[in-house]
Design an enzyme around this catalytic site. Sequence first.
Site, PDB file in Angstrom:
ATOM      1  N   TYR A   1       0.845  -1.187   0.000  1.00  0.00           N
ATOM      2  CA  TYR A   1       0.000   0.000   0.000  1.00  0.00           C
ATOM      3  C   TYR A   1       0.882   1.239   0.000  1.00  0.00           C
ATOM      4  O   TYR A   1       1.764   1.385   0.854  1.00  0.00           O
ATOM      5  CB  TYR A   1      -0.936   0.028   1.212  1.00  0.00           C
ATOM      6  CG  TYR A   1      -1.867   1.203   1.088  1.00  0.00           C
ATOM      7  CD1 TYR A   1      -2.947   1.150   0.210  1.00  0.00           C
ATOM      8  CD2 TYR A   1      -1.622   2.394   1.760  1.00  0.00           C
ATOM      9  CE1 TYR A   1      -3.770   2.239   0.028  1.00  0.00           C
ATOM     10  CE2 TYR A   1      -2.443   3.492   1.575  1.00  0.00           C
ATOM     11  CZ  TYR A   1      -3.516   3.414   0.709  1.00  0.00           C
ATOM     12  OH  TYR A   1      -4.319   4.500   0.512  1.00  0.00           O
TER      13      TYR A   1
ATOM     14  N   GLN B   1     -10.674   0.868   1.522  1.00  0.00           N
ATOM     15  CA  GLN B   1     -11.197   0.015   0.452  1.00  0.00           C
ATOM     16  C   GLN B   1     -10.064  -0.731  -0.274  1.00  0.00           C
ATOM     17  O   GLN B   1     -10.264  -1.866  -0.737  1.00  0.00           O
ATOM     18  CB  GLN B   1     -12.090   0.803  -0.525  1.00  0.00           C
ATOM     19  CG  GLN B   1     -11.466   2.004  -1.210  1.00  0.00           C
ATOM     20  CD  GLN B   1     -11.582   3.286  -0.381  1.00  0.00           C
ATOM     21  OE1 GLN B   1     -11.675   3.251   0.844  1.00  0.00           O
ATOM     22  NE2 GLN B   1     -11.562   4.428  -1.054  1.00  0.00           N
TER      23      GLN B   1
ATOM     24  N   ASN C   1      -2.920   6.264   6.353  1.00  0.00           N
ATOM     25  CA  ASN C   1      -3.571   7.108   7.362  1.00  0.00           C
ATOM     26  C   ASN C   1      -4.368   6.248   8.336  1.00  0.00           C
ATOM     27  O   ASN C   1      -4.279   5.025   8.333  1.00  0.00           O
ATOM     28  CB  ASN C   1      -4.455   8.154   6.679  1.00  0.00           C
ATOM     29  CG  ASN C   1      -5.596   7.523   5.881  1.00  0.00           C
ATOM     30  OD1 ASN C   1      -5.940   6.354   6.091  1.00  0.00           O
ATOM     31  ND2 ASN C   1      -6.179   8.280   4.987  1.00  0.00           N
TER      32      ASN C   1
ATOM     33  N   SER D   1       5.180   9.728  11.817  1.00  0.00           N
ATOM     34  CA  SER D   1       6.629   9.565  11.866  1.00  0.00           C
ATOM     35  C   SER D   1       7.249  10.280  13.073  1.00  0.00           C
ATOM     36  O   SER D   1       6.672  11.211  13.626  1.00  0.00           O
ATOM     37  CB  SER D   1       7.209  10.114  10.566  1.00  0.00           C
ATOM     38  OG  SER D   1       8.524   9.683  10.395  1.00  0.00           O
TER      39      SER D   1
ATOM     40  N   GLN E   1      11.718  16.045   9.965  1.00  0.00           N
ATOM     41  CA  GLN E   1      10.741  15.170  10.595  1.00  0.00           C
ATOM     42  C   GLN E   1       9.391  15.874  10.677  1.00  0.00           C
ATOM     43  O   GLN E   1       8.350  15.284  10.400  1.00  0.00           O
ATOM     44  CB  GLN E   1      11.236  14.817  12.006  1.00  0.00           C
ATOM     45  CG  GLN E   1      10.581  13.608  12.590  1.00  0.00           C
ATOM     46  CD  GLN E   1      10.755  12.396  11.700  1.00  0.00           C
ATOM     47  OE1 GLN E   1      11.861  12.074  11.307  1.00  0.00           O
ATOM     48  NE2 GLN E   1       9.670  11.739  11.362  1.00  0.00           N
TER      49      GLN E   1
ATOM     50  N   HIS F   1       6.621  16.230   7.664  1.00  0.00           N
ATOM     51  CA  HIS F   1       5.838  15.082   7.194  1.00  0.00           C
ATOM     52  C   HIS F   1       4.352  15.257   7.430  1.00  0.00           C
ATOM     53  O   HIS F   1       3.529  14.927   6.572  1.00  0.00           O
ATOM     54  CB  HIS F   1       6.260  13.811   7.951  1.00  0.00           C
ATOM     55  CG  HIS F   1       7.355  13.051   7.290  1.00  0.00           C
ATOM     56  ND1 HIS F   1       7.184  12.418   6.087  1.00  0.00           N
ATOM     57  CD2 HIS F   1       8.633  12.822   7.653  1.00  0.00           C
ATOM     58  CE1 HIS F   1       8.326  11.823   5.741  1.00  0.00           C
ATOM     59  NE2 HIS F   1       9.214  12.066   6.670  1.00  0.00           N
TER      60      HIS F   1
ATOM     61  N   GLU G   1      11.076   5.424  16.015  1.00  0.00           N
ATOM     62  CA  GLU G   1      11.116   4.947  14.630  1.00  0.00           C
ATOM     63  C   GLU G   1      12.507   5.194  14.037  1.00  0.00           C
ATOM     64  O   GLU G   1      13.128   4.286  13.502  1.00  0.00           O
ATOM     65  CB  GLU G   1      10.052   5.698  13.817  1.00  0.00           C
ATOM     66  CG  GLU G   1       9.988   5.292  12.368  1.00  0.00           C
ATOM     67  CD  GLU G   1       9.123   6.232  11.539  1.00  0.00           C
ATOM     68  OE1 GLU G   1       8.835   7.360  12.005  1.00  0.00           O
ATOM     69  OE2 GLU G   1       8.748   5.841  10.418  1.00  0.00           O
ATOM     70  N   HIS G   2      12.959   6.448  14.106  1.00  0.00           N
ATOM     71  CA  HIS G   2      14.315   6.800  13.663  1.00  0.00           C
ATOM     72  C   HIS G   2      15.128   7.192  14.891  1.00  0.00           C
ATOM     73  O   HIS G   2      14.650   7.972  15.715  1.00  0.00           O
ATOM     74  CB  HIS G   2      14.290   8.013  12.723  1.00  0.00           C
ATOM     75  CG  HIS G   2      13.403   7.845  11.528  1.00  0.00           C
ATOM     76  ND1 HIS G   2      12.150   8.413  11.453  1.00  0.00           N
ATOM     77  CD2 HIS G   2      13.588   7.182  10.372  1.00  0.00           C
ATOM     78  CE1 HIS G   2      11.602   8.103  10.280  1.00  0.00           C
ATOM     79  NE2 HIS G   2      12.442   7.346   9.604  1.00  0.00           N
TER      80      HIS G   2
ATOM     81  N   ASP H   1      15.586   7.613   4.092  1.00  0.00           N
ATOM     82  CA  ASP H   1      14.253   7.753   3.507  1.00  0.00           C
ATOM     83  C   ASP H   1      14.259   7.490   2.010  1.00  0.00           C
ATOM     84  O   ASP H   1      13.258   7.061   1.439  1.00  0.00           O
ATOM     85  CB  ASP H   1      13.714   9.180   3.741  1.00  0.00           C
ATOM     86  CG  ASP H   1      13.223   9.369   5.159  1.00  0.00           C
ATOM     87  OD1 ASP H   1      12.976   8.359   5.841  1.00  0.00           O
ATOM     88  OD2 ASP H   1      13.095  10.536   5.591  1.00  0.00           O
TER      89      ASP H   1
ATOM     90  N   GLU I   1       3.054 -36.965  29.331  1.00  0.00           N
ATOM     91  CA  GLU I   1       1.987 -36.038  28.945  1.00  0.00           C
ATOM     92  C   GLU I   1       0.707 -36.781  28.546  1.00  0.00           C
ATOM     93  O   GLU I   1      -0.265 -36.162  28.111  1.00  0.00           O
ATOM     94  CB  GLU I   1       2.454 -35.123  27.801  1.00  0.00           C
ATOM     95  CG  GLU I   1       3.544 -34.139  28.236  1.00  0.00           C
ATOM     96  CD  GLU I   1       3.884 -33.087  27.175  1.00  0.00           C
ATOM     97  OE1 GLU I   1       3.308 -33.147  26.072  1.00  0.00           O
ATOM     98  OE2 GLU I   1       4.723 -32.228  27.469  1.00  0.00           O
TER      99      GLU I   1
ATOM    100  N   HIS J   1       1.879 -40.799  20.458  1.00  0.00           N
ATOM    101  CA  HIS J   1       3.155 -40.192  20.096  1.00  0.00           C
ATOM    102  C   HIS J   1       4.295 -41.171  20.370  1.00  0.00           C
ATOM    103  O   HIS J   1       5.187 -41.351  19.536  1.00  0.00           O
ATOM    104  CB  HIS J   1       3.370 -38.894  20.885  1.00  0.00           C
ATOM    105  CG  HIS J   1       2.602 -37.727  20.348  1.00  0.00           C
ATOM    106  ND1 HIS J   1       1.235 -37.697  20.302  1.00  0.00           N
ATOM    107  CD2 HIS J   1       3.015 -36.549  19.819  1.00  0.00           C
ATOM    108  CE1 HIS J   1       0.840 -36.547  19.776  1.00  0.00           C
ATOM    109  NE2 HIS J   1       1.901 -35.830  19.468  1.00  0.00           N
TER     110      HIS J   1
END
Lengths: 416, 416
Positions: free
Chosen positions: B120, B178, B201, B224, B246, B249, B313-314, B347, B401, B406
């Site tokens: 995506y 969708q 998003n 971010s 940063q 964004h 994240e960074h 990036d 067990e 087995h």
Amino acid sequence: MWNQLDISGWKERRRGDISGVLGAVRDIIDLIERDGDLALLDLTKRFDRIELETPVIFPEEVEEAYEEVDERLVEALCEAEARITRFHELQKSRSLWLEEVEPGVTLGVRTRPLDRVGCYVPGGRAAYPSTVLMTAIPARVAGVPEICCCTPPPADSLTLVAMDIAGVTECYRVGGAQAIASMALGTETIRPVDKIVGPGNVYVTAAKMLLRDQVEIDFPAGPSEIGIIADMTADPSYIAADVLAQAEHDPHSASVLVTTDAGVAERVGSEIARMLASAPRREIIEQALSQSGYVIASSRSEAVRLMEAIAPEHLSLQVADPMALLSEVGHAGSIFVGPYTPVACGDYASGTNHVLPTAGYAKVHSGLDVQHFCTRSQVQILTEEGLSAIGDVVEALAEAEGLYGHAESVRVRRRG
Amino acid sequence: MWNQLDISGWKERRRGDISGVLGAVRDIIDLIERDGDLALLDLTKRFDRIELETPVIFPEEVEEAYEEVDERLVEALCEAEARITRFHELQKSRSLWLEEVEPGVTLGVRTRPLDRVGCYVPGGRAAYPSTVLMTAIPARVAGVPEICCCTPPPADSLTLVAMDIAGVTECYRVGGAQAIASMALGTETIRPVDKIVGPGNVYVTAAKMLLRDQVEIDFPAGPSEIGIIADMTADPSYIAADVLAQAEHDPHSASVLVTTDAGVAERVGSEIARMLASAPRREIIEQALSQSGYVIASSRSEAVRLMEAIAPEHLSLQVADPMALLSEVGHAGSIFVGPYTPVACGDYASGTNHVLPTAGYAKVHSGLDVQHFCTRSQVQILTEEGLSAIGDVVEALAEAEGLYGHAESVRVRRRG
């Protein structure tokens, strides 16, 4: 009882429907979130019919447990532990690798163990000390400093001994959705963990799915299953024994034999009938056999294609040239190659893990291993020269995306 | 605007609340499930205000897109593609390793690419061709044969060119929840995928979370963020540029500077004020700065501890001895070492990935890499001798067990 099986829609049929328990599990989660330990003890009283003063299993109890367990079984657990540890050690990545891919541009990956994990070990009527080993050892080998383990009360002595042998750092006597909720959200006694692993019933699975945005999990788990690819060289009694071993786990267990040889399929059926006569847990086995059976493939490549659609938890290759087949077959949780490799070996002591994705989840998930207990951070180190080599590309693409500050963060360094 | 920041509860504050959109997203999922393509085109008309005849982007359109794009940008994309491919190639595991751990017991791991994945790529007002590269290249390097890519209409020419360069095998002009629902559940045109990766998003994130038991995802993604550890040797203008990059964004982006030197924190503030005067996207930046700031640490080890709680994240290390610090710092999505390594390089073009876990999820998740597009199957091959070596332990533990079948599956083979 052992018939041809329709495997269309396998994945959908095998994925247990948790929707029926979601309401009850959400209530349990809410109670744990609101009342912490108090709810934990109350739910244990309600579901396990045991009144506890604390969920903690103290070191003295573990010491006492050793007294109560057959020495031969302690030795067997230790031997299994050594083999599981040995194989999981082989899976470890370097904690840091770096490579200068061009002058001044050094890239790599740093691998680091998780900080704190929770192992869930089912119990109640049965006890699964082997699952303690299979969940805790990969975490310990990865280097996870805090490994907490929950199992339903009363928690038998062998399970407690297994916790000690596996290197669990905190032991709790708590089961079901309340155990998962406690490890995910924390109570006064149980601090929250970063990831929960291990199998469980539908309540445990539902709790893991519902709490998945707050705590990472291994993968959704369901009833156990085996896929077997066999040709005319296979020994029907070996296959029958593997099918019965699979079936005794749970009434919802399933086995699928895909074979190019109708004779083998038939002889497996006779062997199953013969062995079943003297098998303990017969009622469970018969229920599991009702969703098991065989499929006749017209060719080896069709057999591979049919099994690909199943992506079984356990895949057994009982053919003349199993090593060649190994490179052809699709996704599977764990692969058992050749006639002398029953699944039971991987369940206990060959060294591989028995916590595996079921119901087609092997198409995207891997069985529990050291990687499940690590994160990988990508690392980059540029020198002035390196930055100058890639700076133009970065500036061009950043500006094309309208991110001028990104371009500027390169320019401010190139200006010197 | 650049003040001391309270980082307590960071993780919780950074995790966007998707509950407000869950109802709407569930409706979208239901529509796609019921009406397939029809719903897809209808939702696109409603949300993107674009009437499509089909979501498919045809090869001719991609060819035409090349005509419309500045040649310099095509070259920049190709250069980035080469670097990203090179680094991701270094991450590949052997497709099979086997080791005879004791006589007759051979264990190993088989690694196999996923069959079909979906990437995506957000869009709409802006276009992110770089995200096409970052999601599709690791899949292609892993060997995934089917890579489908969705991006909201209209889908600009540079994004189409990036799909071609990255090796995407199916391109669709569809966005939002969708798109996620279509890739997870399938429509007449878009066959379902096994895993969906890529940022988006709050609607996209909600759809990924809701469909997570039907399709695997990379990890929950949010706005971010950057964490910077700096000492008195750091250049305040470099740090200020990274903070502004940063901040541009997204109004919800955040930066945290942890420093042992109050003077550096102050000078960064002055630099930010100076640079901001001429910065495009100023409104976005100012909103992002309102949740950004610095923390003064009393020592280097306190700085490490504070950053550990954030697991950013960074993570940028702008200190005198960044390599030593690299081995001390906790979990982070991607780590940028030293003064000449701005995040912007990762990036776009150093070769590392920019699809990374945010909001503390780096404590359990790894940034996108080749491993995300593979499964690992454990493999075992026993000979008669190997089975005999571990058979006793397996039989003992299986019977402890209560799993007699087995034990029997081992015995039937040992009887020969």
